[in-house]
Design an enzyme around this catalytic site. Sequence first.
Site, short mmCIF file in Angstrom:
data_model
loop_
_atom_site.label_atom_id
_atom_site.label_comp_id
_atom_site.label_asym_id
_atom_site.label_seq_id
_atom_site.Cartn_x
_atom_site.Cartn_y
_atom_site.Cartn_z
N HIS A 193 22.15 -9.09 9.63
CA HIS A 193 20.97 -9.05 10.23
C HIS A 193 20.40 -10.55 10.62
O HIS A 193 19.26 -10.54 11.01
CB HIS A 193 19.80 -8.64 9.28
CG HIS A 193 19.84 -7.03 9.15
ND1 HIS A 193 20.33 -6.58 8.08
CD2 HIS A 193 19.41 -6.24 10.02
CE1 HIS A 193 20.28 -5.13 8.33
NE2 HIS A 193 19.87 -5.12 9.10
N ARG A 223 12.87 5.51 8.13
CA ARG A 223 11.87 4.69 8.61
C ARG A 223 12.26 4.65 10.32
O ARG A 223 13.10 5.04 10.73
CB ARG A 223 12.00 3.03 8.20
CG ARG A 223 13.11 2.52 8.52
CD ARG A 223 13.39 1.12 8.20
NE ARG A 223 12.32 -0.04 9.03
CZ ARG A 223 12.74 -0.83 9.86
NH1 ARG A 223 13.96 -0.77 10.38
NH2 ARG A 223 11.82 -1.58 10.49
N GLU A 265 14.71 4.38 16.98
CA GLU A 265 15.94 4.84 15.90
C GLU A 265 14.97 5.27 14.63
O GLU A 265 14.08 4.93 14.18
CB GLU A 265 16.27 3.50 15.59
CG GLU A 265 17.15 2.91 16.67
CD GLU A 265 17.81 1.59 16.13
OE1 GLU A 265 18.44 1.11 17.07
OE2 GLU A 265 17.37 1.01 15.14
N TYR A 316 13.35 -10.34 21.95
CA TYR A 316 14.46 -9.85 21.04
C TYR A 316 14.62 -8.42 21.47
O TYR A 316 15.84 -8.07 21.54
CB TYR A 316 14.08 -10.01 19.82
CG TYR A 316 14.73 -9.11 18.66
CD1 TYR A 316 16.31 -9.63 18.72
CD2 TYR A 316 14.54 -8.29 18.04
CE1 TYR A 316 17.13 -9.02 17.75
CE2 TYR A 316 15.35 -7.51 17.31
CZ TYR A 316 16.51 -7.87 17.05
OH TYR A 316 17.63 -7.15 16.05
N LYS A 317 13.54 -7.69 21.94
CA LYS A 317 13.93 -6.31 22.08
C LYS A 317 14.32 -5.96 23.55
O LYS A 317 14.38 -4.78 23.97
CB LYS A 317 12.44 -5.62 21.63
CG LYS A 317 12.22 -5.45 20.20
CD LYS A 317 10.94 -4.55 19.73
CE LYS A 317 10.83 -4.63 18.27
NZ LYS A 317 11.87 -3.87 17.49
#
Lengths: 336, 200
Positions: A193, A223, A265, A316-317
């Site tokens: 990560h 999640r 996700e 980042y996304k």
Amino acid sequence: MTRHFNTETFRGDYTYHNSPEAIRRFPFPFDQDTYTYSVNIAPHPGGPTGSTFEFAFDVDEHYVSEMQDRAITLAEDPNRCQSLPHMELAGWDLLELIMVSKARDYPDLFTLNRDGDQWHWINRPLGIEQRFTFLDPATLPYGPLEYITRQTQGDFALLHERDRNLWLDAGMITSQADWSLDFDVGMNFFEWHAPVPKARQMGVFDKALKFLLAVEQQQAYRRLNWTMTVNPRLDTSPENYHKWGPEKRSITPQNVGQKQFLRVELQTFWRLPRSNALAFPIRCYLCCLEDLCTNPEWARRLHLVLRDIDPVLADYKGFAVNQKTIVEYLAGFSCV
Amino acid sequence: MPTVEFSPSIDSRPTYAPLKSHGSAPAIMVADTAGADALLDLMASDSAVTDKAQIVLIAPASDKLARMDLMVKTPVHTTPDLDTAGPLVRQLLSTARMGTQMYLAGSEGMMGALCALATACGLPMDAIQTEHRGTAARRMQCVHCKGITEDVTTDPFECSHCGLTLFVRDHFSRRIGAFQGVCVDAETPGLIPTTQEIRP
């Protein structure tokens, strides 16, 4: 119950589409008007009838086409599925979990007959019938992880626990948000990560690892995570970034509603019985802005979330370059 | 060569503490010519560290080799380059005893490659120490074609296999022993940022 499976593509002409029912059950990930990192974990499965949370492994109208897209990706790059030698048992654990769950939850689609270690699996949507010996890899056409995940929507990471850490030692990753299994396989939780900005400093990964290490047999959790993708492309891999990258710059005010997708996700966590590994399925749901905005509350909330998000996270996304166009489009649906 | 100070970075980017002696435990020591100074410092801190050590120097300068010969009782192995060091280190690992320590010193690329080789041979990660000396050049893997480009000193750089222009990430794989290189103009073909020297 009659079921329909779409004929559609996730590359090239991108004929992927959601029915009104698929839009209705889309797992919209925001529970407030702002977004920041959180661990946001709930028990799984469990949810209203027909929701994406109802069953352990949701099977929806995209199932058959998603499996065809995975087969294309694997044919081009077999290293999207890897398993370090000590992970084969975890692969069998996962195969059992999925076959038992699907046969229980979707008896019209899947059947599993077991007589000792002699198993008989029927997958009607994909037209597969397989007799095999459980724990004997020679009786399957692929290793157990690859065999079952060629028949199950979503990416799958198998995490080995040692030294009070979790190691990404196996996976089937063909619909990832821009990370490489081939590069990351063998890494521990923090290494894997590491490229995620800010989260480590915020303590998110320490908390998440502590939680995951405490997951016990017979407990599973979920999640939601999200990102933004231009075109309904499952294979947004770094391997092929030079091929799909130009599409990211193809957004205009005219096409943003159809071409810009919210990518959600559904991540679930399962402790596996024989290997004590953790299974980490990452199921991807895609919905274009135009379809999302048929729900006025989603349109209103998504507008605020994407307008006010931390610029580092927008980058980042992967939607910072299109943020202005997206926010202006969504503003048109908001009654202030 | 002095030890190198690294800029703060992400968790997958290796850091390189100075080598510390594990006393007379069996050891495999490998250094390039810059890293030889780190081994000499280690030996000066505890002469017992070479008692059961196999030492491999990659392309050492003659003065380094001469100083090393004076410090140790067993012959020092030398190889002309990293490619020839690999099979030798693999051979040493194949006969290594439980508790063997590995000391690596020199360039990141050399240490990354040998670290990956040693763990693939079954040596636990915590038995491997690394100390960076010398060049800040990186060993890069192209995420697109998977080819390795050695001794990368600029960002971006051209993949020596597929020819794409890649930017240099700090994301590092210990299994591969390399940093990740990703196409820098994927979204805007032809728009390449100014080339910069890589800093440690």
